[in-house]
Design a protein around this motif. Structure first.
Motif, PDB file in Angstrom:
ATOM      1  N   ALA A 283      19.431  92.934  53.041  1.00 25.72           N
ATOM      2  CA  ALA A 283      20.365  92.038  52.353  1.00 25.72           C
ATOM      3  C   ALA A 283      20.284  92.217  50.845  1.00 25.72           C
ATOM      4  N   LEU A 284      19.077  92.458  50.321  1.00 25.58           N
ATOM      5  CA  LEU A 284      18.920  92.659  48.883  1.00 25.58           C
ATOM      6  C   LEU A 284      19.617  93.950  48.434  1.00 25.58           C
ATOM      7  N   VAL A 285      19.562  94.986  49.255  1.00 27.65           N
ATOM      8  CA  VAL A 285      20.289  96.220  48.935  1.00 27.65           C
ATOM      9  C   VAL A 285      21.789  95.921  48.836  1.00 27.65           C
ATOM     10  N   LEU A 286      22.321  95.177  49.810  1.00 27.21           N
ATOM     11  CA  LEU A 286      23.746  94.837  49.792  1.00 27.21           C
ATOM     12  C   LEU A 286      24.100  94.028  48.545  1.00 27.21           C
ATOM     13  N   LEU A 287      23.307  93.033  48.229  1.00 34.28           N
ATOM     14  CA  LEU A 287      23.581  92.202  47.052  1.00 34.28           C
ATOM     15  C   LEU A 287      23.563  93.023  45.768  1.00 34.28           C
ATOM     16  N   ALA A 288      22.583  93.908  45.643  1.00 32.76           N
ATOM     17  CA  ALA A 288      22.489  94.738  44.434  1.00 32.76           C
ATOM     18  C   ALA A 288      23.719  95.632  44.285  1.00 32.76           C
ATOM     19  N   ILE A 289      24.215  96.158  45.414  1.00 30.13           N
ATOM     20  CA  ILE A 289      25.412  96.999  45.377  1.00 30.13           C
ATOM     21  C   ILE A 289      26.622  96.183  44.925  1.00 30.13           C
ATOM     22  N   MET A 290      26.769  94.973  45.453  1.00 27.54           N
ATOM     23  CA  MET A 290      27.907  94.137  45.086  1.00 27.54           C
ATOM     24  C   MET A 290      27.853  93.755  43.613  1.00 27.54           C
ATOM     25  N   GLU A 291      26.680  93.470  43.121  1.00 33.57           N
ATOM     26  CA  GLU A 291      26.542  93.116  41.710  1.00 33.57           C
ATOM     27  C   GLU A 291      26.810  94.327  40.815  1.00 33.57           C
ATOM     28  N   ARG A 292      26.341  95.493  41.233  1.00 36.12           N
ATOM     29  CA  ARG A 292      26.546  96.701  40.432  1.00 36.12           C
ATOM     30  C   ARG A 292      28.031  97.078  40.353  1.00 36.12           C
ATOM     31  N   THR A 293      28.732  96.968  41.467  1.00 35.10           N
ATOM     32  CA  THR A 293      30.130  97.399  41.523  1.00 35.10           C
ATOM     33  C   THR A 293      31.112  96.316  41.101  1.00 35.10           C
ATOM     34  N   GLY A 294      30.645  95.064  41.059  1.00 30.78           N
ATOM     35  CA  GLY A 294      31.544  93.963  40.756  1.00 30.78           C
ATOM     36  C   GLY A 294      32.386  93.514  41.938  1.00 30.78           C
ATOM     37  N   ALA A 295      32.055  93.980  43.137  1.00 40.03           N
ATOM     38  CA  ALA A 295      32.825  93.618  44.332  1.00 40.03           C
ATOM     39  C   ALA A 295      32.703  92.119  44.604  1.00 40.03           C
ATOM     40  N   GLU A 296      33.839  91.447  44.729  1.00 37.66           N
ATOM     41  CA  GLU A 296      33.843  90.011  45.006  1.00 37.66           C
ATOM     42  C   GLU A 296      33.546  89.717  46.471  1.00 37.66           C
ATOM     43  N   GLU A 297      33.790  90.706  47.350  1.00 34.76           N
ATOM     44  CA  GLU A 297      33.527  90.528  48.770  1.00 34.76           C
ATOM     45  C   GLU A 297      33.244  91.882  49.397  1.00 34.76           C
ATOM     46  N   VAL A 298      32.651  91.837  50.584  1.00 31.51           N
ATOM     47  CA  VAL A 298      32.435  93.037  51.374  1.00 31.51           C
ATOM     48  C   VAL A 298      33.202  92.893  52.680  1.00 31.51           C
ATOM     49  N   VAL A 299      33.942  93.946  53.043  1.00 34.38           N
ATOM     50  CA  VAL A 299      34.601  94.010  54.345  1.00 34.38           C
ATOM     51  C   VAL A 299      33.604  94.636  55.312  1.00 34.38           C
ATOM     52  N   VAL A 300      33.276  93.919  56.359  1.00 34.75           N
ATOM     53  CA  VAL A 300      32.225  94.347  57.289  1.00 34.75           C
ATOM     54  C   VAL A 300      32.847  95.115  58.442  1.00 34.75           C
ATOM     55  N   SER A 301      32.284  96.291  58.728  1.00 31.89           N
ATOM     56  CA  SER A 301      32.816  97.110  59.814  1.00 31.89           C
ATOM     57  C   SER A 301      31.752  97.388  60.859  1.00 31.89           C
ATOM     58  N   GLU A 302      32.137  97.212  62.117  1.00 34.84           N
ATOM     59  CA  GLU A 302      31.277  97.599  63.239  1.00 34.84           C
ATOM     60  C   GLU A 302      31.450  99.082  63.563  1.00 34.84           C
ATOM     61  N   HIS A 303      32.477  99.696  62.982  1.00 30.48           N
ATOM     62  CA  HIS A 303      32.735 101.110  63.213  1.00 30.48           C
ATOM     63  C   HIS A 303      32.167 101.897  62.045  1.00 30.48           C
ATOM     64  N   ASP A 304      31.359 102.881  62.355  1.00 33.00           N
ATOM     65  CA  ASP A 304      30.590 103.526  61.308  1.00 33.00           C
ATOM     66  C   ASP A 304      30.306 104.967  61.674  1.00 33.00           C
ATOM     67  N   ILE A 305      29.118 105.437  61.348  1.00 35.62           N
ATOM     68  CA  ILE A 305      28.759 106.832  61.579  1.00 35.62           C
ATOM     69  C   ILE A 305      28.894 107.213  63.053  1.00 35.62           C
TER      70      ILE A 305
END
Length: 322
Positions: A283-305
Motif C-alpha cells: 500500500a505504501l508503494v501505491l501511495l508513493a506512486i500516487m503522490e509522485r504522479t499527482g494522480a487523484e485516483e487509481v483505476v483498479v484492474s483485475e486484468h494484468d500480466i
C-alpha cells in the motif's frame, strides 16, 4: 477461438488462467482463473537463492494447475512466465527443472521490460475505448519483488521495472529477529519510504510518470486496497475490477495498515491470509506512486500480466496457423 493457458509465477503468488481467446473481438472468456500464495521469493533478497520449502510450495501449486490445464484441453497452448524472484536466484535451474517435469513447458524467466509489456496489454486492452478515461495510461504492477511502470496509449511508449515490491520491502525493512515487526516503527517506515522514493527516481529516468492522465493499478496489493476501501465482506473480483480509489482514501488505508497489528489486519475478511504481513508495504508503494504522479485516483484492474500472457499465446497460435 483459441483455448489458451497462462501461468504467471511471481515473488509472492502463482496464478493460472485458462481462457478462450477471440483475437477478432479482443475478448478473453475465462474458463478458470485462480491464485495461490507460494512466496517463491522467500529470503531471495537476503540469500540470493530460492528456499527448498518455497520451491516445494510452488511445485505443489504447479501439480494442481497441471490437472486443470489437462482437464480443459489447453496443454498445447500453455505459456509459463516467471518474474522477479526467479530472475534473481542463483539456483533458478532447480526451479526450471521442476516446472518442466510437472507442466511439460520451460518457464520463461522474462525481463522486467517484457513483464511490463504483458502487464500493459492485459490491463488496457478493454480500457482503450472508454470515453471517461484519458490517455496516456500509466500502468503500475506492484508485485512481490518488483514494480513495473508502463506509459502508453494504444501501445507501450516507455517501461521500467524496479526492485521494489511488497515482499522485498517487507523483508528488507520490516523484519527484525526473523519476524515482521508488528506494527513497524516510524524509523522502519521512513527507511522503506526512502527506498521507494529512490526507486521512483530510477523509474522516472526512462518513464515519464507525470505525463500520464490515468493511473491503472494492478496486482494483489492494489486490489486488496480496493477491497478495503469498499469494505467488502469478502474478496469480490467483480466489485474490484475497474473500481476507483482516491488518493486520500489510499493514504488513510496505508496509514491504518502500517499502524495495525497482525491480528487486526488478519481480521479484514477480504484480504488473502498470505498478504497480511506484506500489504502495508504494498500500500505504501501505491501511495508513493500516487503522490509522485499527482494522480487523484487509481483505476483498479483485475486484468494484468496474466491476461497479457494469455493474449501472447493466442497471437502466437494464430500466427502459426496462417
Amino acid at each position: 477461438m483459441t483455448r489458451v493457458a497462462a501461468v504467471d509465477c511471481g515473488t509472492n503468488s502463482i496464478r493460472l488462467l485458462v481462457a478462450d481467446a477471440d483475437p477478432a473481438t479482443g475478448e478473453l472468456t475465462d474458463l478458470d482463473r485462480r491464485m495461490t500464495i507460494v512466496r517463491l521469493g522467500q529470503g531471495v533478497d537476503r540469500t540470493g537463492r530460492l528456499a527448498p520449502e518455497a520451491l516445494e510450495r510452488t511445485f505443489s501449486a504447479c501439480r494442481e494447475y497441471a490437472q486443470i490445464v489437462e482437464k480443459h484441453g489447453a496443454s498445447e497452448h500453455l505459456r509459463f512466465v516467471a518474474t522477479s524472484a526467479s530472475r534473481d536466484a542463483e539456483n533458478r535451474n532447480d526451479f526450471v527443472r521442476g516446472v518442466v517435469d510437472i507442466l511439460g513447458v520451460e518457464p520463461e524467466v522474462i525481463t522486467g521490460d517484457q513483464e511490463a509489456e504483458f502487464s500493459f496489454t492485459g490491463a488496457t486492452k478493454e480500457l482503450t475505448g472508454r470515453a471517461d478515461l484519458h490517455r496516456p495510461f500509466l500502468v503500475v504492477d506492484i508485485g512481490g519483488g518488483s514494480t513495473e511502470f508502463v506509459v502508453g496509449d494504444d501501445h507501450v511508449r516507455a517501461a521500467r521495472s524496479v526492485d521494489v515490491g511488497c515482499v522485498r520491502m517487507t523483508e528488507r525493512h520490516l523484519v527484525r529477529g526473523g519476524a515482521v515487526t508488528d506494527p513497524p516503527t516510524e524509523e522502519q517506515i521512513a527507511a522503506m519510504r526512502a527506498d521507494i522514493e529512490a526507486a521512483l527516481d530510477r523509474a522516472e529516468e526512462t518513464v515519464p510518470l507525470r505525463e500520464a492522465r490515468t493511473l491503472v493499478g494492478l496486482a494483489g496489493s492494489v486490489t486488496t486496497v480496493s477491497a478495503i476501501a469498499q469494505d467488502l465482506p469478502e474478496y469480490d473480483s467483480a466489485a474490484i475490477h475497474h473500481s476507483r480509489v482516491s488518493r486520500e482514501r489510499v493514504r488513510e488505508i496505508t496509514e491504518w495498515l502500517l499502524r495495525s497489528t497482525h491480528a487486526e489486519r488478519a481480521a479484514v475478511r477480504s484480504m488473502h491470509p498470505g498478504r497480511v504481513d506484506v500489504i502495508g508495504a504494498g500500500a505504501l508503494v501505491l501511495l508513493a506512486i500516487m503522490e509522485r504522479t499527482g494522480a487523484e485516483e487509481v483505476v483498479v484492474s483485475e486484468h494484468d500480466i496474466l491476461d497479457g500472457i494469455a493474449w501472447s499465446v493466442a497471437q502466437d497460435s494464430s500466427a502459426a496457423g496462417r
